[in-house]
Design a protein around this motif. Structure first.
Motif, mmCIF file in Angstrom:
data_model
loop_
_atom_site.group_PDB
_atom_site.id
_atom_site.type_symbol
_atom_site.label_atom_id
_atom_site.label_comp_id
_atom_site.label_asym_id
_atom_site.label_seq_id
_atom_site.Cartn_x
_atom_site.Cartn_y
_atom_site.Cartn_z
ATOM 1 N N SER A 99 0.899 -1.380 0.093
ATOM 2 C CA SER A 99 -0.049 0.023 -0.025
ATOM 3 C C SER A 99 0.906 1.354 0.046
ATOM 4 C CB SER A 99 -1.039 0.040 1.187
ATOM 5 O OG SER A 99 -0.108 0.274 2.528
ATOM 6 N N VAL A 100 0.347 2.267 -0.370
ATOM 7 C CA VAL A 100 0.955 3.685 -0.421
ATOM 8 C C VAL A 100 1.412 3.997 1.003
ATOM 9 C CG1 VAL A 100 0.384 6.199 -0.789
ATOM 10 C CG2 VAL A 100 -0.366 4.621 -2.335
ATOM 11 N N LYS A 101 0.635 3.792 2.291
ATOM 12 C CA LYS A 101 1.060 3.799 3.554
ATOM 13 C C LYS A 101 2.207 3.098 4.021
ATOM 14 C CE LYS A 101 -0.559 4.125 8.108
ATOM 15 N NZ LYS A 101 -1.752 3.750 8.950
ATOM 16 N N ARG A 102 2.225 1.787 3.494
ATOM 17 C CA ARG A 102 3.487 0.891 3.730
ATOM 18 C C ARG A 102 4.692 1.202 3.186
ATOM 19 N NH1 ARG A 102 3.993 -2.350 7.810
ATOM 20 N NH2 ARG A 102 2.818 -4.240 7.244
ATOM 21 N N ILE A 103 4.468 1.748 1.849
ATOM 22 C CA ILE A 103 5.732 2.020 1.276
ATOM 23 C C ILE A 103 6.218 3.386 1.648
ATOM 24 C CG2 ILE A 103 6.303 3.107 -1.047
ATOM 25 C CD1 ILE A 103 4.756 1.043 -2.516
ATOM 26 N N SER A 104 5.254 4.342 2.057
ATOM 27 C CA SER A 104 5.702 5.696 2.785
ATOM 28 C C SER A 104 6.402 5.277 4.022
ATOM 29 C CB SER A 104 4.373 6.600 3.060
ATOM 30 O OG SER A 104 3.733 6.199 3.811
ATOM 31 N N GLN A 105 5.932 4.356 4.831
ATOM 32 C CA GLN A 105 6.747 3.963 5.951
ATOM 33 C C GLN A 105 8.044 3.368 5.773
ATOM 34 O OE1 GLN A 105 3.717 1.411 7.770
ATOM 35 N NE2 GLN A 105 2.901 3.359 8.988
ATOM 36 N N ALA B 153 2.034 9.541 4.885
ATOM 37 C CA ALA B 153 1.591 9.087 3.777
ATOM 38 C C ALA B 153 1.088 10.113 2.753
ATOM 39 C CB ALA B 153 0.444 7.978 3.734
ATOM 40 N N GLY B 154 0.394 11.311 3.596
ATOM 41 C CA GLY B 154 0.055 12.583 2.465
ATOM 42 C C GLY B 154 1.292 13.225 1.981
ATOM 43 N N TYR B 155 2.428 13.302 2.715
ATOM 44 C CA TYR B 155 3.600 14.028 2.454
ATOM 45 C C TYR B 155 4.383 13.181 1.214
ATOM 46 C CZ TYR B 155 8.085 15.876 2.148
ATOM 47 O OH TYR B 155 9.520 16.483 1.551
#
Length: 64
Positions: free
Chosen positions: A25-31, A38-40
């Motif tokens: 997910s986008v959240k997992r990749i951002s982390q 995730a927004g940034y």
């Protein structure tokens, strides 16, 4: 290009690769790439690639 800009370019390229090749997910990749949120991450990704990371699945169909 400053060192921080260079590192950001590397992170964004890696993020694009992860979005295209994994089901993360986008959240997992951002982390995983140590973005503050995730927004940034989404805003930074969009400014580089001209599309939101959440749209990568649709974009992948045209690339492959």
């Amino acid at each position: 290009m400053s060192p921080s800009e260079y590192l950001m370019c590397i992170q964004i390229r890696e993020a694009r690769q992860l979005l295209m090749e994994t089901g993360l997910s986008v959240k997992r990749i951002s982390q995983r790439l140590v973005f503050s949120s995730a927004g940034y991450f989404s805003r930074t990704f969009r400014s580089s690639w001209r599309y939101l990371p959440i749209n990568s699945e649709r974009i992948k169909k045209y690339i492959v």
